[in-house]
Design an enzyme around this catalytic site. Structure first.
Site, short mmCIF file in Angstrom:
data_model
loop_
_atom_site.label_atom_id
_atom_site.label_comp_id
_atom_site.label_asym_id
_atom_site.label_seq_id
_atom_site.Cartn_x
_atom_site.Cartn_y
_atom_site.Cartn_z
N HIS A 298 0.85 -1.19 0.00
CA HIS A 298 0.00 0.00 0.00
C HIS A 298 0.89 1.24 0.00
CE1 HIS A 298 -3.97 1.84 1.44
NE2 HIS A 298 -3.14 2.86 1.35
N HIS A 341 -0.93 3.30 11.49
CA HIS A 341 0.30 4.08 11.46
C HIS A 341 0.28 5.22 12.49
CE1 HIS A 341 -2.42 6.34 8.81
NE2 HIS A 341 -1.64 7.39 8.93
N GLU A 347 -3.23 15.26 10.73
CA GLU A 347 -4.16 14.97 9.65
C GLU A 347 -5.59 15.38 10.01
OE1 GLU A 347 -3.84 10.81 8.86
OE2 GLU A 347 -1.68 10.87 8.52
N TYR A 356 -15.62 6.29 3.09
CA TYR A 356 -14.16 6.21 3.14
C TYR A 356 -13.78 4.78 3.52
CZ TYR A 356 -9.34 7.08 4.61
OH TYR A 356 -7.97 7.03 4.76
N HIS A 371 -6.56 13.72 13.51
CA HIS A 371 -5.56 12.83 14.10
C HIS A 371 -4.25 13.61 14.14
CE1 HIS A 371 -8.04 9.34 12.17
NE2 HIS A 371 -8.62 9.83 13.26
N HIS A 377 -3.52 5.66 14.52
CA HIS A 377 -4.83 5.52 13.89
C HIS A 377 -4.74 4.55 12.72
CE1 HIS A 377 -2.72 8.95 12.07
NE2 HIS A 377 -3.37 8.69 10.94
#
Length: 441
Positions: A298, A341, A347, A356, A371, A377
């Protein structure tokens, strides 16, 4: 202009956008209004005043220098003295009214008021970072407007404005022309440009990033090469449009974190011609060319960066504007939602429409989350369990459009945001079902 001429102009305008991010544009509403060969002649054509508008220092390097020459009926200095206004729910950095917690925060959409509120009156600050005075960081606002700005205009001397509509179209009437914006598009208005927002659908809600730092620009593509991400040609600038109206108007200016009002005896939208590269522009997010993995793993979300505001540290942005649009996902043997992560960047996320992929429940269109730096998160429990057991095959993410304002600076929420009834106090519970799965081989 008569109503018929106004309608003709708007129809013609739709076919005459000037394209290309950051390019020098020139446009005139009347033939001959734009001087040729000299920006500031002794006498500008048609009795107009020449006025330079700069959003970078005069001596900024050529490729970073932003300025526009306006040829207008009256110079901007033709205005009254300012008086201070009550700022309502608008705040600026640094925010000190509340202690900033490291908690993960999420909110439901802000609702529309029963009282008439225009774009400016409806602005509510959720969080901010950096400092207005040192021109670093940004502020994030939500607008929930249900009436047009009538005989009043707004000018933000504190920062550049990035508007992300979520519900309802906007008509931005700016000094340099008109721009129509719908959900799925964004609008950027440079620091200091005067504008007015009208609501074709009667009401509108969305997100605003007020950028105190360096102006937004396109990120470098690196090994991606010459094509991909947001392409220069898809950015659209207005053509010149003016009104010559003598009447009583109000100009609201945001300056050093406060709001001020002054009287005008004419419309400030009196620029008959302009030439330069500092102007409002819009961008259709559906034209973003997504670059993604076609093998495994990813990629970092930086591959979705549309615009960036640089900081004084290379590679760490003052603000990145990132989107998560419809796209194909084909990576093999890979956990496809965003991975768990912790990050040095802070963010703020919003959802324009759809779902989402990391938050299938609770994160709804018009909602938003924060965040902050180093707060852990990732996908909620149900999403993790579903994705880790999925039969992987090429999949098209169709009904989705989320975005992120990502900053190197910690966002401090306002008192309104932390105490709002729309705050989801149980947000942390979406991860509580993550179970220990470790097995000692």
């Amino acid at each position: 202009m008569s109503d018929n001429n106004q309608l003709d102009y708007q129809l013609n305008y739709q076919l005459n956008y000037q394209n290309g991010f950051g390019n020098e544009h020139e446009t005139e509403a009347l033939t001959g209004a734009l001087p040729r060969g000299q920006f500031n002649p002794q006498k500008a054509p048609m009795g107009l005043y020449a006025e330079q508008f700069s959003t970078t220092a005069f001596t900024a390097p050529r490729h970073q220098n932003r300025r526009t020459w306006m040829y207008r009926i009256r110079p901007s200095v033709a205005q009254g003295n300012y008086t201070a206004l009550v700022s309502g729910h608008i705040r600026s950095a640094p925010i000190t009214e509340m202690v900033t917690p490291p908690d993960l925060l999420r909110w439901n959409p802000l609702s529309f008021s029963d009282k008439p509120l225009d774009f400016i009156n409806s602005l509510t600050t959720i969080a901010a970072n950096g400092s207005v005075q040192t021109q670093t960081g940004s502020a994030i606002h939500i607008y929930t407007a249900n009436s047009n700005m009538e005989n009043r205009f707004f000018c933000n001397a504190d920062g550049e404005i990035l508007i992300v509509p979520q519900e309802g179209a906007l008509l931005a009437r700016t000094e340099l022309g008109l721009l129509h914006i719908h959900p799925g598009e964004i609008l950027i208005i440079p620091r200091g440009i005067k504008f007015q927002i009208q609501l074709p659908a009667g009401k509108a809600r969305g997100y605003v990033c007020e950028n105190y730092g360096s102006p937004f620009e396109l990120p470098e593509r690196g090994p991606v090469g010459a094509n991909g991400f947001a392409n220069d040609r898809d950015f659209q600038y207005p053509v010149a449009h003016f009104e010559d109206i003598d009447d009583e108007f109000e100009l609201i200016t945001k300056f050093n974190g406060n709001l001020f009002s002054c009287a005008l005896n004419h419309s400030p939208l009196d620029v008959v011609a302009w030439v330069g590269n500092s102007a409002p522009y819009k961008y259709d997010l559906s034209t973003f060319n997504v670059i993604n993995s076609v093998s495994f793993d990813h990629p970092d979300p930086s591959i979705f960066t549309v615009l960036t505001s640089r900081s004084d540290t290379t590679g760490i942005a003052n603000i990145d504007f990132v989107i998560f649009p419809p796209r194909w996902v084909v990576a093999e043997n890979t956990f496809r939602p965003p991975y768990f992560h912790r990050n040095i960047m802070s963010e703020f996320m919003g959802l324009i429409h759809g779902t989402y992929d990391a938050k299938e429940e609770g994160f709804v269109p018009g909602g938003f989350s924060l965040h902050n730096c180093m707060s852990p998160h990732g996908p909620e429990t149900a999403v993790y369990e579903k994705a880790s057991k999925a039969n992987l095959k090429p999949e098209r993410y169709k009904d989705t459009l989320a975005f992120m304002f990502e900053s190197r600076f910690i966002y401090s929420p306002t008192r309104f945001a932390l105490e709002s009834d729309t705050r989801q106090k149980d947000y942390i519970h979406c991860w509580q079902g993550l179970k220990k799965q470790f097995k000692d081989a």
